[in-house]
Design an enzyme around this catalytic site. Structure first.
Site, mmCIF file in Angstrom:
data_model
loop_
_atom_site.group_PDB
_atom_site.id
_atom_site.type_symbol
_atom_site.label_atom_id
_atom_site.label_comp_id
_atom_site.label_asym_id
_atom_site.label_seq_id
_atom_site.Cartn_x
_atom_site.Cartn_y
_atom_site.Cartn_z
ATOM 1 N N ARG A 1 0.829 -1.214 0.000
ATOM 2 C CA ARG A 1 0.000 0.000 0.000
ATOM 3 C C ARG A 1 0.856 1.252 0.000
ATOM 4 N NH1 ARG A 1 -3.428 -0.505 5.113
ATOM 5 N NH2 ARG A 1 -1.458 -1.396 5.790
ATOM 6 N N ASN B 1 -6.155 -2.647 2.597
ATOM 7 C CA ASN B 1 -6.149 -4.103 2.658
ATOM 8 C C ASN B 1 -7.577 -4.612 2.777
ATOM 9 O OD1 ASN B 1 -3.366 -4.430 2.570
ATOM 10 N ND2 ASN B 1 -3.137 -4.421 4.783
#
Length: 99
Positions: A28, A46
């Site tokens: 990320r 996520n």
């Protein structure tokens, strides 16, 4: 370009679901850095099933560039696939967040 005009100056939103070993590997944060370099706004988060969801808004060509990087060899972890949908922009985002 999925029927889109990559040279349009109208912003679009792409939502991508990235499969593979993409959690707990800095994916990320890497995605955020690439998006900010390109000039996109949105977020990466996520999902409970092990995927990472990436939502990006900007010019279609810039969104395509981010998708190419998500599919490229330089990602952290191991991407096994990316699925995306294109939509109109939403309310918009401030910067690019990690969620």
């Amino acid at each position: 370009m999925h029927g889109r005009d990559a040279h349009s100056d109208e912003p679009v939103r792409v939502t991508a679901w990235v499969r593979g070993k993409v959690q707990q590997v800095g994916f990320r944060w890497w995605t955020r850095a690439r998006a900010l370099e390109i000039g996109l706004t949105g977020y990466a988060s996520n999902l409970g099933d092990g995927r990472v969801q990436v939502v990006a808004e900007g010019l279609a060509a810039d969104c395509e560039l981010l998708l190419a990087q998500l599919r490229g060899p330089d990602t952290p972890g191991a991407v096994s696939g990316v699925t995306e949908i294109w939509t109109a922009v939403g309310a918009g985002y401030e910067g690019f967040e990690i969620r």
